[in-house]
Enzyme design. Structure first.
Site, PDB file in Angstrom:
ATOM      1  N   PRO A   1      16.445  91.739   9.948  1.00 49.14           N
ATOM      2  CA  PRO A   1      15.927  90.635   9.142  1.00 49.14           C
ATOM      3  C   PRO A   1      15.557  89.322   9.983  1.00 49.14           C
ATOM      4  CG  PRO A   1      17.790  91.850   8.300  1.00 49.14           C
ATOM      5  CD  PRO A   1      17.756  91.990   9.611  1.00 49.14           C
ATOM      6  N   GLU A   2      14.590  88.897   9.865  1.00 50.21           N
ATOM      7  CA  GLU A   2      13.921  87.477  10.303  1.00 50.21           C
ATOM      8  C   GLU A   2      13.774  86.444   9.369  1.00 50.21           C
ATOM      9  OE1 GLU A   2      13.513  87.403  13.487  1.00 50.21           O
ATOM     10  OE2 GLU A   2      13.446  89.439  14.076  1.00 50.21           O
TER      11      GLU A   2
ATOM     12  N   LYS B   1      17.734  82.115  11.264  1.00 45.00           N
ATOM     13  CA  LYS B   1      18.344  83.260  10.577  1.00 45.00           C
ATOM     14  C   LYS B   1      19.687  83.281  10.057  1.00 45.00           C
ATOM     15  CE  LYS B   1      16.746  85.859  13.932  1.00 45.00           C
ATOM     16  NZ  LYS B   1      16.554  87.042  14.848  1.00 45.00           N
TER      17      LYS B   1
ATOM     18  N   HIS C   1      29.905 101.065   4.327  1.00 45.96           N
ATOM     19  CA  HIS C   1      29.250  99.863   4.970  1.00 45.96           C
ATOM     20  C   HIS C   1      29.306  98.571   4.278  1.00 45.96           C
ATOM     21  CE1 HIS C   1      28.283 102.770   8.097  1.00 45.96           C
ATOM     22  NE2 HIS C   1      27.540 103.382   7.511  1.00 45.96           N
TER      23      HIS C   1
ATOM     24  N   ARG D   1      25.402  98.595  10.715  1.00 44.12           N
ATOM     25  CA  ARG D   1      25.413  98.482  12.397  1.00 44.12           C
ATOM     26  C   ARG D   1      26.726  97.668  12.841  1.00 44.12           C
ATOM     27  NH1 ARG D   1      20.201  99.413  15.655  1.00 44.12           N
ATOM     28  NH2 ARG D   1      21.866  99.796  17.357  1.00 44.12           N
TER      29      ARG D   1
ATOM     30  N   ARG E   1       4.709  77.168  31.873  1.00 47.75           N
ATOM     31  CA  ARG E   1       5.283  78.268  31.630  1.00 47.75           C
ATOM     32  C   ARG E   1       4.404  79.524  31.883  1.00 47.75           C
ATOM     33  NH1 ARG E   1       9.194  78.171  26.532  1.00 47.75           N
ATOM     34  NH2 ARG E   1       9.802  80.003  27.687  1.00 47.75           N
TER      35      ARG E   1
ATOM     36  N   ARG F   1       9.498  95.247  23.667  1.00 44.91           N
ATOM     37  CA  ARG F   1       9.060  95.244  22.207  1.00 44.91           C
ATOM     38  C   ARG F   1       7.804  95.578  22.127  1.00 44.91           C
ATOM     39  NH1 ARG F   1      12.087  89.881  19.835  1.00 44.91           N
ATOM     40  NH2 ARG F   1      14.252  90.149  20.286  1.00 44.91           N
TER      41      ARG F   1
END
EC number: 3.2.2.23
Length: 275
Positions: free
Chosen positions: A2-3, A58, A93, A111, A156, A265
């Site tokens: 979840p973001e 978050k 869970h 998890r 950067r 990713r």
């Protein structure tokens, strides 16, 4: 995982139920999450009224008079509002229940990478908590601008996508939303962050806000486990321009979408629309 949009969808779904209501009790069935659930949390929250529910990055911050309990959903966590009458028996869970008079707020996390923590009011402002103090600016705040991104990335060499994901400039722009925002801004994700011009960063800041707002409006993205507080899946992923569309034609120009790997990713982009 979840973001920001998924966490904000959860917050908006929960707050109307819990704000102004008292916690009758807390049942902690599994204390070993990412960090141990504080041993005295259940007693600390007994009969406390929830004053407000805020999101920082978050993290969800539930304020009571004595402090805040902080919830992070981790990779697979959800918070559901369930009617107290006929609430399902807790499954394997389902780790924590906050019991109110007419409903139960249930934390589920297969998890167990999520967290439930406590920050006492006498410890000071909750935003100074070690997990919150170093977070970047909120994407919907006036502080989030193209000028900020431009200033923070001078010199950067890391890619602009990885700079977005780091979370030290702006919070909540996860993998799916970084790819989508960069597409909307017309910026190739492999471009060095320090090479992006101020006008392009101004477009990117606008694109980040628009992408996240659209995702929130659509209930977030459900790629695996996420559901909102009402148990419904999000559907932003159905409307993505590039994410998870490798080989499919770009919705704008028709060029096949490309997939690469950055920082372990997957990244998706249009080689024609993004320069």
């Amino acid at each position: 995982m979840p973001e920001l949009p998924e966490v904000e969808v959860t917050r908006r779904g929960i707050e109307p139920f819990v704000a102004g209501r008292r916690v009758e009790r807390v049942d902690v069935r599994t204390a070993m999450l990412r960090w141990p659930v504080p041993a005295g949390l259940a007693e600390q929250l007994r009969a406390r009224e929830v004053l407000a529910v805020e999101r920082r990055g978050k993290y969800l911050l539930f304020e009571v008079d004595a402090g805040w309990f902080i919830v992070h959903l981790g990779m697979t966590g959800t918070l559901r509002v369930l009617p107290a009458a006929g609430v399902p028996v807790a499954a394997k869970h389902d780790h924590i229940d906050w019991i109110f008079d007419e409903f139960v707020l249930r934390f589920r996390d297969p998890r167990r990478f999520g967290a439930v923590l406590w920050h006492a009011r006498e410890a000071g402002d909750v935003h100074a908590h070690p997990l919150l103090a170093s977070l970047g600016v909120e994407p919907f705040s006036p502080a989030f601008t193209g000028a900020l991104l431009h200033a923070r990335t001078r010199g950067r060499t890391v890619s602009v996508k990885q700079a977005l994901l780091a979370g030290d400039m702006v919070v909540g722009v996860g993998n799916i939303y970084a790819s989508e925002s960069l597409f909307r801004a017309g910026i190739r994700p492999t471009t060095a962050a320090g090479k992006v011009s101020l006008p392009r960063y101004e477009r990117l800041a606008d694109a980040v806000r628009a992408t996240l707002a659209d995702a929130i409006e659509r209930g977030g993205s459900t790629l695996r486990d996420f559901v909102g507080s009402n148990g419904e899946s999000g559907y932003f992923q159905l409307d993505c321009f590039v994410y998870d569309r490798a080989g499919l034609p770009c919705r704008v120009c028709g060029t096949p979408i490309r997939q690469i790997v950055q920082g372990q990713r997957s990244t998706y982009f249009c080689p024609t629309c993004q320069r």
